[in-house]
Motif scaffolding. Structure first.
Motif, PDB file in Angstrom:
ATOM      1  N   TYR A  71       1.077  -1.083   0.089  1.00  0.00           N
ATOM      2  CA  TYR A  71       0.132  -0.082  -0.312  1.00  0.00           C
ATOM      3  C   TYR A  71       0.806   1.489  -0.136  1.00  0.00           C
ATOM      4  O   TYR A  71       0.648   2.225  -1.005  1.00  0.00           O
ATOM      5  N   ASP A  72       1.771   1.077   0.845  1.00  0.00           N
ATOM      6  CA  ASP A  72       2.556   2.369   0.948  1.00  0.00           C
ATOM      7  C   ASP A  72       3.456   2.983  -0.654  1.00  0.00           C
ATOM      8  O   ASP A  72       3.558   4.380  -0.555  1.00  0.00           O
ATOM      9  N   TYR A  73       3.825   1.503  -0.856  1.00  0.00           N
ATOM     10  CA  TYR A  73       5.108   1.635  -2.110  1.00  0.00           C
ATOM     11  C   TYR A  73       3.716   2.570  -2.865  1.00  0.00           C
ATOM     12  O   TYR A  73       4.553   3.147  -3.629  1.00  0.00           O
ATOM     13  N   PHE A  74       2.763   1.913  -2.961  1.00  0.00           N
ATOM     14  CA  PHE A  74       1.596   2.485  -4.812  1.00  0.00           C
ATOM     15  C   PHE A  74       1.508   3.850  -3.831  1.00  0.00           C
ATOM     16  O   PHE A  74       0.914   4.709  -5.123  1.00  0.00           O
ATOM     17  N   ASN A  75       1.097   4.201  -2.803  1.00  0.00           N
ATOM     18  CA  ASN A  75       0.419   5.224  -2.530  1.00  0.00           C
ATOM     19  C   ASN A  75       1.709   6.688  -2.981  1.00  0.00           C
ATOM     20  O   ASN A  75       1.329   7.317  -3.073  1.00  0.00           O
ATOM     21  N   SER A  76       2.632   5.622  -2.302  1.00  0.00           N
ATOM     22  CA  SER A  76       3.166   7.121  -1.982  1.00  0.00           C
ATOM     23  C   SER A  76       4.223   7.516  -4.189  1.00  0.00           C
ATOM     24  O   SER A  76       4.457   9.150  -4.015  1.00  0.00           O
ATOM     25  N   LYS A  77       4.416   6.155  -4.634  1.00  0.00           N
ATOM     26  CA  LYS A  77       4.905   6.771  -5.838  1.00  0.00           C
ATOM     27  C   LYS A  77       3.881   7.492  -6.626  1.00  0.00           C
ATOM     28  O   LYS A  77       4.550   7.987  -7.464  1.00  0.00           O
ATOM     29  N   TYR A  78       2.614   6.744  -7.130  1.00  0.00           N
ATOM     30  CA  TYR A  78       2.021   6.866  -7.776  1.00  0.00           C
ATOM     31  C   TYR A  78       0.283   7.311  -7.309  1.00  0.00           C
ATOM     32  O   TYR A  78      -0.391   7.388  -7.771  1.00  0.00           O
ATOM     33  N   GLY A  79       0.095   7.295  -5.769  1.00  0.00           N
ATOM     34  CA  GLY A  79      -0.986   7.566  -5.635  1.00  0.00           C
ATOM     35  C   GLY A  79      -2.037   6.749  -5.787  1.00  0.00           C
ATOM     36  O   GLY A  79      -3.769   7.206  -5.046  1.00  0.00           O
ATOM     37  N   ARG A  80      -2.107   5.627  -6.720  1.00  0.00           N
ATOM     38  CA  ARG A  80      -3.556   4.990  -7.154  1.00  0.00           C
ATOM     39  C   ARG A  80      -3.116   3.448  -7.495  1.00  0.00           C
ATOM     40  O   ARG A  80      -1.371   3.279  -7.684  1.00  0.00           O
ATOM     41  N   LEU A  81      -3.914   2.767  -7.898  1.00  0.00           N
ATOM     42  CA  LEU A  81      -3.019   1.124  -8.481  1.00  0.00           C
ATOM     43  C   LEU A  81      -4.686   0.883  -9.223  1.00  0.00           C
ATOM     44  O   LEU A  81      -5.345   1.710  -9.055  1.00  0.00           O
ATOM     45  N   ASP A  82      -3.992   0.765 -10.509  1.00  0.00           N
ATOM     46  CA  ASP A  82      -5.167   0.956 -11.776  1.00  0.00           C
ATOM     47  C   ASP A  82      -5.663  -0.985 -11.559  1.00  0.00           C
ATOM     48  O   ASP A  82      -6.197  -1.185 -12.681  1.00  0.00           O
ATOM     49  N   ILE A  83      -4.508  -1.502 -11.764  1.00  0.00           N
ATOM     50  CA  ILE A  83      -4.543  -3.187 -12.304  1.00  0.00           C
ATOM     51  C   ILE A  83      -4.032  -4.117 -11.371  1.00  0.00           C
ATOM     52  O   ILE A  83      -3.123  -3.718 -10.166  1.00  0.00           O
ATOM     53  N   LEU A  84      -4.324  -4.602  -9.937  1.00  0.00           N
ATOM     54  CA  LEU A  84      -3.920  -6.248  -9.255  1.00  0.00           C
ATOM     55  C   LEU A  84      -4.451  -7.328 -10.547  1.00  0.00           C
ATOM     56  O   LEU A  84      -5.247  -7.368 -10.203  1.00  0.00           O
ATOM     57  N   VAL A  85      -3.528  -7.702 -10.018  1.00  0.00           N
ATOM     58  CA  VAL A  85      -3.291  -9.165 -11.023  1.00  0.00           C
ATOM     59  C   VAL A  85      -2.599 -10.214  -9.555  1.00  0.00           C
ATOM     60  O   VAL A  85      -1.288 -10.377  -9.064  1.00  0.00           O
ATOM     61  N   ASN A  86      -4.063 -10.627  -8.535  1.00  0.00           N
ATOM     62  CA  ASN A  86      -3.586 -11.875  -7.722  1.00  0.00           C
ATOM     63  C   ASN A  86      -3.405 -13.043  -8.295  1.00  0.00           C
ATOM     64  O   ASN A  86      -3.950 -14.307  -8.484  1.00  0.00           O
ATOM     65  N   ASN A  87      -2.017 -13.117  -8.878  1.00  0.00           N
ATOM     66  CA  ASN A  87      -1.905 -14.588  -9.393  1.00  0.00           C
ATOM     67  C   ASN A  87      -0.920 -14.888  -8.396  1.00  0.00           C
ATOM     68  O   ASN A  87      -0.959 -16.680  -8.741  1.00  0.00           O
ATOM     69  N   ALA A  88      -0.077 -15.265  -7.383  1.00  0.00           N
ATOM     70  CA  ALA A  88       0.824 -16.164  -6.942  1.00  0.00           C
ATOM     71  C   ALA A  88      -0.585 -17.014  -6.264  1.00  0.00           C
ATOM     72  O   ALA A  88      -1.363 -16.692  -5.525  1.00  0.00           O
ATOM     73  N   GLY A  89       0.680 -18.283  -5.633  1.00  0.00           N
ATOM     74  CA  GLY A  89      -0.832 -18.890  -5.193  1.00  0.00           C
ATOM     75  C   GLY A  89      -0.313 -19.902  -5.325  1.00  0.00           C
ATOM     76  O   GLY A  89       1.272 -20.161  -5.887  1.00  0.00           O
ATOM     77  N   ILE A  90      -0.602 -21.545  -4.608  1.00  0.00           N
ATOM     78  CA  ILE A  90      -0.043 -22.384  -4.707  1.00  0.00           C
ATOM     79  C   ILE A  90      -0.893 -24.005  -5.046  1.00  0.00           C
ATOM     80  O   ILE A  90      -2.293 -23.886  -5.384  1.00  0.00           O
ATOM     81  N   ALA A  91      -0.292 -25.051  -5.026  1.00  0.00           N
ATOM     82  CA  ALA A  91      -1.045 -26.012  -5.282  1.00  0.00           C
ATOM     83  C   ALA A  91      -1.665 -27.261  -4.418  1.00  0.00           C
ATOM     84  O   ALA A  91      -2.464 -27.602  -4.432  1.00  0.00           O
ATOM     85  N   GLY A  92       0.021 -26.945  -3.366  1.00  0.00           N
ATOM     86  CA  GLY A  92      -0.538 -27.892  -2.356  1.00  0.00           C
ATOM     87  C   GLY A  92       0.416 -29.241  -2.674  1.00  0.00           C
ATOM     88  O   GLY A  92      -0.283 -29.989  -1.638  1.00  0.00           O
ATOM     89  N   GLY A  93       0.488 -29.692  -3.910  1.00  0.00           N
ATOM     90  CA  GLY A  93       0.652 -30.953  -3.839  1.00  0.00           C
ATOM     91  C   GLY A  93       0.730 -31.104  -5.839  1.00  0.00           C
ATOM     92  O   GLY A  93       1.352 -30.037  -6.181  1.00  0.00           O
ATOM     93  N   LYS A  94       1.175 -32.484  -6.121  1.00  0.00           N
ATOM     94  CA  LYS A  94       1.695 -32.697  -7.624  1.00  0.00           C
ATOM     95  C   LYS A  94       0.487 -32.742  -8.082  1.00  0.00           C
ATOM     96  O   LYS A  94      -0.191 -33.754  -7.542  1.00  0.00           O
ATOM     97  N   PHE A  95       0.729 -31.709  -9.394  1.00  0.00           N
ATOM     98  CA  PHE A  95      -0.521 -32.485 -10.259  1.00  0.00           C
ATOM     99  C   PHE A  95       0.175 -33.030 -11.340  1.00  0.00           C
ATOM    100  O   PHE A  95       1.173 -33.252 -12.394  1.00  0.00           O
ATOM    101  N   PRO A  96      -0.821 -33.972 -12.029  1.00  0.00           N
ATOM    102  CA  PRO A  96      -1.671 -34.971 -11.281  1.00  0.00           C
ATOM    103  C   PRO A  96      -1.782 -35.859 -10.390  1.00  0.00           C
ATOM    104  O   PRO A  96       0.152 -35.924 -10.318  1.00  0.00           O
ATOM    105  N   GLY A  97      -2.483 -35.817  -9.580  1.00  0.00           N
ATOM    106  CA  GLY A  97      -1.392 -36.724  -8.180  1.00  0.00           C
ATOM    107  C   GLY A  97      -3.191 -37.586  -7.186  1.00  0.00           C
ATOM    108  O   GLY A  97      -3.685 -37.335  -7.460  1.00  0.00           O
ATOM    109  N   THR A  98      -1.900 -38.494  -6.628  1.00  0.00           N
ATOM    110  CA  THR A  98      -2.769 -38.684  -5.882  1.00  0.00           C
ATOM    111  C   THR A  98      -2.899 -39.342  -4.313  1.00  0.00           C
ATOM    112  O   THR A  98      -3.411 -40.048  -3.684  1.00  0.00           O
ATOM    113  N   GLY A  99      -1.836 -38.630  -3.469  1.00  0.00           N
ATOM    114  CA  GLY A  99      -1.876 -37.807  -2.116  1.00  0.00           C
ATOM    115  C   GLY A  99      -2.989 -37.608  -1.865  1.00  0.00           C
ATOM    116  O   GLY A  99      -3.817 -37.051  -2.322  1.00  0.00           O
ATOM    117  N   PRO A 100      -2.295 -38.097  -0.436  1.00  0.00           N
ATOM    118  CA  PRO A 100      -3.978 -37.390   0.535  1.00  0.00           C
ATOM    119  C   PRO A 100      -4.237 -35.331   0.237  1.00  0.00           C
ATOM    120  O   PRO A 100      -5.740 -35.276   0.300  1.00  0.00           O
TER     121      PRO A 100
END
Ligand SMILES: NC(=O)c1ccc[n+]([C@@H]2O[C@H](COP(=O)([O-])OP(=O)(O)OC[C@H]3O[C@@H](n4cnc5c(N)ncnc54)[C@H](OP(=O)(O)O)[C@@H]3O)[C@@H](O)[C@H]2O)c1
Length: 247
Positions: A71-100
């Motif tokens: 928040y501080d980074y975008f606020n101080s440099k640009y005063g706004r944010l136009d696009i947020l891509v919520n991309n970071a994520g985890i699988a929690g296992g291997k695809f395809p898989g049969t684990g629990p």
């Protein structure tokens, strides 16, 4: 205010990096979030070499202190944010898989919690922390990286292509993320902000694996398109390459 400001979480590799590349011609400053700054800086060098106006922000989506830093980074440099891509994520296992982790009957609860913390709670927390800055954009765009595996309708249909591709922890976290898309889009329906869920395709990344059907060069297209939707574009939808998917 012709240049747009974009933040892509998990932008140091995989689909986040590709989406940054795909925003090259969108008159956009692309800030990639990377929990490892060195890897993020290397990615920025590659993006700049490809002609993208890129910067990096050290960012771990599971670290609440980083929401305020962002928040501080975008606020101080640009005063706004136009696009947020919520991309970071985890699988929690291997695809395809049969684990629990793939099983609704046997899923370890600590694993379920970890996948939900990253793929759902953290996405909500970051988005709500940055929303005051997105409200200052003339055309805010929020893209939630979901997955076709989050579709309850397709999982329940024995004739659907994903009927036998069940990975409980991951799938449920993306279903929850889709709920966030629908609810947030409803609340923002009278604003200039559009909120959509993206299914990038089954893409050859570290997560998607080598057997994925889509090349990485194609995989950023859905996110980039939703990040640059025109004013009359949709909000509150779930899309893959411009086509709607069932929830
Ligand atoms: N690939 C597919 O076929 C596919 C299909 C449908 C949906 N998706 C979704 O698309 C998104 C990107 O997937 P991908 O295939 O590019 O995965 P990936 O190759 O595994 O890359 C994941 C990215 O997320 C970052 N990340 C993970 N945990 C993080 C955390 N706690 N804080 C900050 N960043 C974190 C990683 O950073 P590090 O380098 O530091 O680990 C990396 O940059 C995910 O949300 C995924 O669920 C992918």
């Amino acid at each position: 205010m012709s240049q747009k400001i974009a933040f892509i979480t998990g932008g140091n590799r995989g689909l986040g990096f590709q989406t940054a590349l795909d925003l090259k011609d969108a008159a956009t400053k692309v800030v990639i979030g990377s929990r490892n700054l060195e890897q993020g800086q290397k990615a920025v060098e590659k993006l700049r070499a490809a002609g993208v106006d890129a910067d990096v922000l050290k960012f771990d989506i599971t670290n609440p202190a980083d929401y305020k830093s962002a928040y501080d980074y975008f606020n101080s440099k640009y005063g706004r944010l136009d696009i947020l891509v919520n991309n970071a994520g985890i699988a929690g296992g291997k695809f395809p898989g049969t684990g629990p982790e793939h099983s609704a009957a046997d899923v370890p609860l600590d694993l379920l919690d970890k996948v939900f913390q990253t793929n759902f709670f953290a996405q909500v927390a970051l988005t709500t922390a940055l929303l005051p800055l997105i409200r200052k954009s003339p055309a805010g765009r929020i893209v939630n990286l979901s997955s076709i595996l989050g579709s309850l309708k397709l999982h329940a249909d024995p004739n659907s292509p994903i009927y036998n591709a069940k990975s409980f922890a991951y799938d449920a976290s993306k279903t929850a993320l889709n709920a966030f898309t629908v609810h947030l889009a409803y609340e923002l329906r009278d604003t200039n902000i559009k909120v959509n869920s993206a299914h990038p395709g089954w893409v050859k990344t570290d997560m998607g694996g080598e057997h994925a059907t889509m090349e990485l060069s194609e995989g950023g297209k859905t996110s980039a398109a939703l990040a640059t939707l025109p004013d009359d574009g949709p909000s509150g939808g779930f899309f893959h390459l411009g086509k709607p998917l069932p929830w």
